[in-house]
Write a protein that holds these residues in place. Sequence first.
Motif, PDB file in Angstrom:
ATOM      1  N   LYS A  34       0.576  68.325   6.690  1.00  0.00           N
ATOM      2  CA  LYS A  34       2.003  68.289   6.367  1.00  0.00           C
ATOM      3  C   LYS A  34       2.545  66.883   6.548  1.00  0.00           C
ATOM      4  O   LYS A  34       2.316  66.247   7.581  1.00  0.00           O
ATOM      5  CB  LYS A  34       2.761  69.247   7.292  1.00  0.00           C
ATOM      6  CG  LYS A  34       4.247  69.298   7.034  1.00  0.00           C
ATOM      7  CD  LYS A  34       4.935  70.191   8.043  1.00  0.00           C
ATOM      8  CE  LYS A  34       5.498  69.393   9.173  1.00  0.00           C
ATOM      9  NZ  LYS A  34       6.950  69.327   9.229  1.00  0.00           N
ATOM     10  N   ALA A  35       3.238  66.391   5.534  1.00  0.00           N
ATOM     11  CA  ALA A  35       4.008  65.144   5.678  1.00  0.00           C
ATOM     12  C   ALA A  35       5.468  65.541   5.678  1.00  0.00           C
ATOM     13  O   ALA A  35       5.942  66.250   4.777  1.00  0.00           O
ATOM     14  CB  ALA A  35       3.712  64.196   4.525  1.00  0.00           C
ATOM     15  N   GLY A  36       6.178  65.115   6.701  1.00  0.00           N
ATOM     16  CA  GLY A  36       7.594  65.472   6.804  1.00  0.00           C
ATOM     17  C   GLY A  36       8.465  64.240   6.832  1.00  0.00           C
ATOM     18  O   GLY A  36       8.077  63.172   6.341  1.00  0.00           O
ATOM     19  N   MET A  37       9.632  64.405   7.428  1.00  0.00           N
ATOM     20  CA  MET A  37      10.637  63.341   7.366  1.00  0.00           C
ATOM     21  C   MET A  37      10.134  62.024   7.933  1.00  0.00           C
ATOM     22  O   MET A  37      10.400  60.955   7.391  1.00  0.00           O
ATOM     23  CB  MET A  37      11.884  63.774   8.135  1.00  0.00           C
ATOM     24  CG  MET A  37      12.611  64.904   7.450  1.00  0.00           C
ATOM     25  SD  MET A  37      14.078  65.321   8.388  1.00  0.00           S
ATOM     26  CE  MET A  37      14.509  66.863   7.599  1.00  0.00           C
ATOM     27  N   GLU A  38       9.421  62.090   9.051  1.00  0.00           N
ATOM     28  CA  GLU A  38       9.000  60.849   9.724  1.00  0.00           C
ATOM     29  C   GLU A  38       8.039  60.057   8.848  1.00  0.00           C
ATOM     30  O   GLU A  38       8.239  58.863   8.597  1.00  0.00           O
ATOM     31  CB  GLU A  38       8.339  61.204  11.063  1.00  0.00           C
ATOM     32  CG  GLU A  38       7.963  60.001  11.893  1.00  0.00           C
ATOM     33  CD  GLU A  38       7.393  60.397  13.255  1.00  0.00           C
ATOM     34  OE1 GLU A  38       7.321  61.603  13.572  1.00  0.00           O
ATOM     35  OE2 GLU A  38       7.019  59.470  14.007  1.00  0.00           O
ATOM     36  N   LEU A  39       7.003  60.717   8.375  1.00  0.00           N
ATOM     37  CA  LEU A  39       5.950  60.017   7.619  1.00  0.00           C
ATOM     38  C   LEU A  39       6.364  59.735   6.175  1.00  0.00           C
ATOM     39  O   LEU A  39       6.199  58.623   5.672  1.00  0.00           O
ATOM     40  CB  LEU A  39       4.670  60.867   7.656  1.00  0.00           C
ATOM     41  CG  LEU A  39       3.415  60.237   7.085  1.00  0.00           C
ATOM     42  CD1 LEU A  39       3.002  58.991   7.878  1.00  0.00           C
ATOM     43  CD2 LEU A  39       2.263  61.247   7.072  1.00  0.00           C
ATOM     44  N   PHE A  40       6.936  60.745   5.519  1.00  0.00           N
ATOM     45  CA  PHE A  40       7.245  60.576   4.092  1.00  0.00           C
ATOM     46  C   PHE A  40       8.379  59.584   3.883  1.00  0.00           C
ATOM     47  O   PHE A  40       8.365  58.807   2.928  1.00  0.00           O
ATOM     48  CB  PHE A  40       7.590  61.933   3.464  1.00  0.00           C
ATOM     49  CG  PHE A  40       7.715  61.870   1.968  1.00  0.00           C
ATOM     50  CD1 PHE A  40       6.589  61.832   1.162  1.00  0.00           C
ATOM     51  CD2 PHE A  40       8.958  61.830   1.358  1.00  0.00           C
ATOM     52  CE1 PHE A  40       6.693  61.762  -0.223  1.00  0.00           C
ATOM     53  CE2 PHE A  40       9.080  61.753  -0.026  1.00  0.00           C
ATOM     54  CZ  PHE A  40       7.940  61.726  -0.815  1.00  0.00           C
ATOM     55  N   THR A  41       9.347  59.581   4.773  1.00  0.00           N
ATOM     56  CA  THR A  41      10.464  58.644   4.621  1.00  0.00           C
ATOM     57  C   THR A  41       9.964  57.207   4.701  1.00  0.00           C
ATOM     58  O   THR A  41      10.460  56.310   4.032  1.00  0.00           O
ATOM     59  CB  THR A  41      11.534  58.914   5.702  1.00  0.00           C
ATOM     60  OG1 THR A  41      11.943  60.271   5.572  1.00  0.00           O
ATOM     61  CG2 THR A  41      12.743  58.023   5.544  1.00  0.00           C
ATOM     62  N   LEU A  42       8.948  57.007   5.521  1.00  0.00           N
ATOM     63  CA  LEU A  42       8.383  55.661   5.656  1.00  0.00           C
ATOM     64  C   LEU A  42       7.429  55.309   4.503  1.00  0.00           C
ATOM     65  O   LEU A  42       7.462  54.209   3.971  1.00  0.00           O
ATOM     66  CB  LEU A  42       7.617  55.581   6.987  1.00  0.00           C
ATOM     67  CG  LEU A  42       7.052  54.223   7.348  1.00  0.00           C
ATOM     68  CD1 LEU A  42       8.177  53.265   7.740  1.00  0.00           C
ATOM     69  CD2 LEU A  42       6.065  54.355   8.496  1.00  0.00           C
ATOM     70  N   CYS A  43       6.572  56.258   4.144  1.00  0.00           N
ATOM     71  CA  CYS A  43       5.435  55.929   3.263  1.00  0.00           C
ATOM     72  C   CYS A  43       5.613  56.366   1.822  1.00  0.00           C
ATOM     73  O   CYS A  43       4.953  55.821   0.930  1.00  0.00           O
ATOM     74  CB  CYS A  43       4.158  56.577   3.781  1.00  0.00           C
ATOM     75  SG  CYS A  43       3.801  56.172   5.480  1.00  0.00           S
ATOM     76  N   GLY A  44       6.442  57.379   1.578  1.00  0.00           N
ATOM     77  CA  GLY A  44       6.625  57.854   0.201  1.00  0.00           C
ATOM     78  C   GLY A  44       5.406  58.548  -0.357  1.00  0.00           C
ATOM     79  O   GLY A  44       4.451  58.861   0.369  1.00  0.00           O
ATOM     80  N   PRO A  45       5.431  58.787  -1.683  1.00  0.00           N
ATOM     81  CA  PRO A  45       4.397  59.603  -2.316  1.00  0.00           C
ATOM     82  C   PRO A  45       2.978  59.072  -2.154  1.00  0.00           C
ATOM     83  O   PRO A  45       2.019  59.841  -2.259  1.00  0.00           O
ATOM     84  CB  PRO A  45       4.784  59.585  -3.800  1.00  0.00           C
ATOM     85  CG  PRO A  45       6.221  59.241  -3.817  1.00  0.00           C
ATOM     86  CD  PRO A  45       6.489  58.389  -2.614  1.00  0.00           C
ATOM     87  N   SER A  46       2.815  57.777  -1.864  1.00  0.00           N
ATOM     88  CA  SER A  46       1.440  57.248  -1.768  1.00  0.00           C
ATOM     89  C   SER A  46       0.668  57.921  -0.637  1.00  0.00           C
ATOM     90  O   SER A  46      -0.554  58.088  -0.726  1.00  0.00           O
ATOM     91  CB  SER A  46       1.447  55.730  -1.571  1.00  0.00           C
ATOM     92  OG  SER A  46       1.900  55.417  -0.274  1.00  0.00           O
ATOM     93  N   VAL A  47       1.372  58.345   0.404  1.00  0.00           N
ATOM     94  CA  VAL A  47       0.651  59.008   1.499  1.00  0.00           C
ATOM     95  C   VAL A  47       0.178  60.390   1.049  1.00  0.00           C
ATOM     96  O   VAL A  47      -0.895  60.852   1.450  1.00  0.00           O
ATOM     97  CB  VAL A  47       1.495  59.062   2.801  1.00  0.00           C
ATOM     98  CG1 VAL A  47       2.588  60.122   2.753  1.00  0.00           C
ATOM     99  CG2 VAL A  47       0.596  59.323   4.007  1.00  0.00           C
TER     100      VAL A  47
END
Length: 236
Positions: A34-47
């Motif tokens: 799961k990618a949530g607010m912490e990771l996705f907000t920083l990294c975007g779709p590339s993660v």
Amino acid sequence: MTATPQLVVALDLPEKDAALTLAARLRGIVPWVKAGMELFTLCGPSVLSALKDMGFHVFLDMKFYDIPNTVAQAVRSAARSGADLITLHTQGGQRMCEAAREAADSLRAAGQPAPLLFGVTVLTSFGPGEMPGITAEPSAFAQELAQGAARWGLDGIVCSAQEVARIKAVAPSLACLCPGIRPEGSAQDDQRRIMTPAKAILAGADYLVVGRPITRADDPTEAARRILSEMHIEKA
Ligand code: C5P
């Protein structure tokens, strides 16, 4: 509903490299991340694409809550980003949830991939009396919201494992995805409506979402294996 309950590891980490390093350790053991607010907000779709390339099913947990048009368009964006499952708030109501459903359905009708839509009911961090403006018990309110989610065509809901049985009794078509999972003896952290992995499976949960008990363990791989064995699943 999934045939076999699935473990989802919440990659709640502040760096892409750290998230991908942890994911690499969990590869072949855990089926979902799961990618949530912490990771996705920083990294975007590339993660998300990096995680997909590693072979994971990817859950994008951004808990959409906005006007119907914005949420429908966000569902389309999430589909383009490669998310397999996304969350939106059931408290966004009928028109918002149905707009999300229509967006996902129209993508499928056009032969494009579309994520499963899971409606957040009551956050597992809420205890009784903590929801602003809501006097109902969390489990009763979660059940009411789940019934809405079923009527509005969502694929599943996010709830505490404590309320899975009552939700399945009134909305058997919904898959239940449960955070607030805590192995016996592990820290409760900010979660309130918690359950052990074994009890959550017995209650009928379809997906268990586990973050800190794995990500903060001395040996995350071993922590994940222990949870899977409690779930009676040996590997992905
Ligand atoms: O670390 P922990 O196991 O508490 O993580 C739970 C994860 O599930 C977090 O990523 C949190 O954002 C998410 N979540 C939740 N409650 C919900 C929906 C999602 O805890 N209702």
